[in-house]
Design a protein around this motif. Structure first.
Motif, mmCIF file in Angstrom:
data_model
loop_
_atom_site.group_PDB
_atom_site.id
_atom_site.type_symbol
_atom_site.label_atom_id
_atom_site.label_comp_id
_atom_site.label_asym_id
_atom_site.label_seq_id
_atom_site.Cartn_x
_atom_site.Cartn_y
_atom_site.Cartn_z
ATOM 1 N N HIS A 99 0.741 -1.346 -0.059
ATOM 2 C CA HIS A 99 -0.134 0.027 -0.035
ATOM 3 C C HIS A 99 0.873 1.266 0.021
ATOM 4 C CE1 HIS A 99 -3.223 -2.834 0.574
ATOM 5 N NE2 HIS A 99 -3.054 -3.037 1.944
ATOM 6 N N GLU A 100 1.953 1.098 0.636
ATOM 7 C CA GLU A 100 2.979 2.497 0.859
ATOM 8 C C GLU A 100 3.535 2.600 -0.652
ATOM 9 O OE1 GLU A 100 2.797 -0.168 4.376
ATOM 10 O OE2 GLU A 100 3.507 -0.516 2.426
ATOM 11 N N SER A 101 3.492 4.045 -0.858
ATOM 12 C CA SER A 101 3.975 4.427 -1.851
ATOM 13 C C SER A 101 5.671 4.998 -1.674
ATOM 14 C CB SER A 101 3.289 5.744 -2.431
ATOM 15 O OG SER A 101 3.718 6.273 -3.858
ATOM 16 N N ARG A 102 6.471 4.069 -1.391
ATOM 17 C CA ARG A 102 7.882 4.387 -1.307
ATOM 18 C C ARG A 102 8.519 4.197 -2.363
ATOM 19 N NH1 ARG A 102 6.772 0.163 2.745
ATOM 20 N NH2 ARG A 102 7.910 -1.090 1.737
ATOM 21 N N GLN A 103 9.933 4.546 -2.569
ATOM 22 C CA GLN A 103 10.703 4.392 -3.751
ATOM 23 C C GLN A 103 10.711 3.109 -4.216
ATOM 24 O OE1 GLN A 103 12.226 6.743 -5.401
ATOM 25 N NE2 GLN A 103 11.488 8.115 -4.038
ATOM 26 N N LEU A 104 10.587 2.926 -5.823
ATOM 27 C CA LEU A 104 10.563 1.473 -6.526
ATOM 28 C C LEU A 104 11.932 0.780 -6.168
ATOM 29 C CD1 LEU A 104 8.564 2.103 -9.641
ATOM 30 C CD2 LEU A 104 7.779 1.592 -7.469
ATOM 31 N N THR A 105 12.982 1.394 -5.598
ATOM 32 C CA THR A 105 13.954 0.592 -5.315
ATOM 33 C C THR A 105 13.754 -0.153 -3.775
ATOM 34 O OG1 THR A 105 15.011 2.455 -4.605
ATOM 35 C CG2 THR A 105 15.651 2.011 -6.699
ATOM 36 N N ASP A 106 12.952 0.158 -3.195
ATOM 37 C CA ASP A 106 12.771 -0.523 -1.971
ATOM 38 C C ASP A 106 11.901 -1.802 -2.307
ATOM 39 O OD1 ASP A 106 11.315 0.825 1.163
ATOM 40 O OD2 ASP A 106 11.484 -1.376 0.323
ATOM 41 N N LEU A 107 12.382 -2.971 -1.954
ATOM 42 C CA LEU A 107 11.942 -4.116 -2.637
ATOM 43 C C LEU A 107 11.247 -4.971 -1.302
ATOM 44 C CD1 LEU A 107 14.966 -5.484 -4.611
ATOM 45 C CD2 LEU A 107 13.137 -3.933 -5.362
ATOM 46 N N VAL A 108 10.799 -4.024 -0.532
ATOM 47 C CA VAL A 108 9.887 -4.832 0.569
ATOM 48 C C VAL A 108 8.356 -4.827 0.364
ATOM 49 C CG1 VAL A 108 9.116 -4.600 2.968
ATOM 50 C CG2 VAL A 108 11.552 -4.432 2.427
ATOM 51 N N TYR A 109 7.622 -5.752 0.139
ATOM 52 C CA TYR A 109 6.332 -5.994 -0.209
ATOM 53 C C TYR A 109 5.727 -6.804 0.906
ATOM 54 C CZ TYR A 109 7.282 -3.644 -4.550
ATOM 55 O OH TYR A 109 7.715 -2.865 -5.457
ATOM 56 N N ALA A 110 4.397 -6.374 1.103
ATOM 57 C CA ALA A 110 3.573 -6.891 2.311
ATOM 58 C C ALA A 110 2.821 -8.190 1.792
ATOM 59 C CB ALA A 110 2.870 -5.978 2.801
ATOM 60 N N TYR A 111 2.207 -8.075 0.376
ATOM 61 C CA TYR A 111 1.436 -9.241 0.010
ATOM 62 C C TYR A 111 2.245 -9.758 -1.237
ATOM 63 C CZ TYR A 111 -1.411 -6.249 2.700
ATOM 64 O OH TYR A 111 -1.872 -5.461 3.806
ATOM 65 N N TRP A 112 1.926 -11.249 -1.065
ATOM 66 C CA TRP A 112 2.470 -12.018 -2.357
ATOM 67 C C TRP A 112 1.629 -13.121 -3.011
ATOM 68 C CZ3 TRP A 112 7.693 -11.312 -4.061
ATOM 69 C CH2 TRP A 112 8.296 -10.541 -3.295
ATOM 70 N N GLY A 113 1.754 -13.160 -4.112
ATOM 71 C CA GLY A 113 1.002 -14.196 -4.816
ATOM 72 C C GLY A 113 1.723 -15.731 -4.697
ATOM 73 N N GLN A 114 0.959 -16.867 -5.425
ATOM 74 C CA GLN A 114 1.636 -18.070 -5.295
ATOM 75 C C GLN A 114 2.323 -18.306 -6.211
ATOM 76 O OE1 GLN A 114 -1.197 -17.329 -7.057
ATOM 77 N NE2 GLN A 114 -1.164 -18.485 -8.871
#
Length: 122
Positions: A99-114
């Protein structure tokens, strides 16, 4: 948020595939969406990301010029168009969201698909 990726398959080198990822999130229109991949025996690697705010897209050097991320907000779907595929593009492809609009070089994501398998034969 649940993410459902699809579209993987077997393709010859030089061919194309389009992956899709459908989100259940209510904030898809503003979410940052990304694609990662994991080759056999290797760690998961960033492929590209799209930030709705500003319409910014960022790609790994290995796919720049060959892969394109797009999104259809009405369908809550993000796509990864892959052209000029190479054997080294083989792997399981995952979509991710935050949800957060951080820099795209930030590779931390909260939600993942299968994940969806892409195999490129040489």
């Amino acid at each position: 948020v649940q993410l459902q990726a699809s579209g993987g398959g077997l393709v010859q080198a030089g061919g194309s595939l389009r992956l899709s990822c459908v989100s259940s999130g209510e904030t898809f229109n503003s979410d940052t969406m990304a694609w990662f991949r994991q080759a056999p025996g290797k760690e998961r690697a960033f492929v590209g990301a799209n930030r709705r705010r500003g319409g910014t897209t960022y790609y790994a050097d290995s796919v720049k010029g060959r892969f394109t991320i797009s999104r259809d907000n009405a369908k809550k779907t993000v796509y990864l168009q892959m052209n000029s595929l190479k054997a080294e593009d083989t792997g399981v492809y995952y979509c991710a969201a935050r949800h957060e609009s951080r820099q795209l070089t930030d590779l931390v994501y909260a939600y993942w698909g299968q994940g969806t398998q892409v195999t490129v034969s040489s």
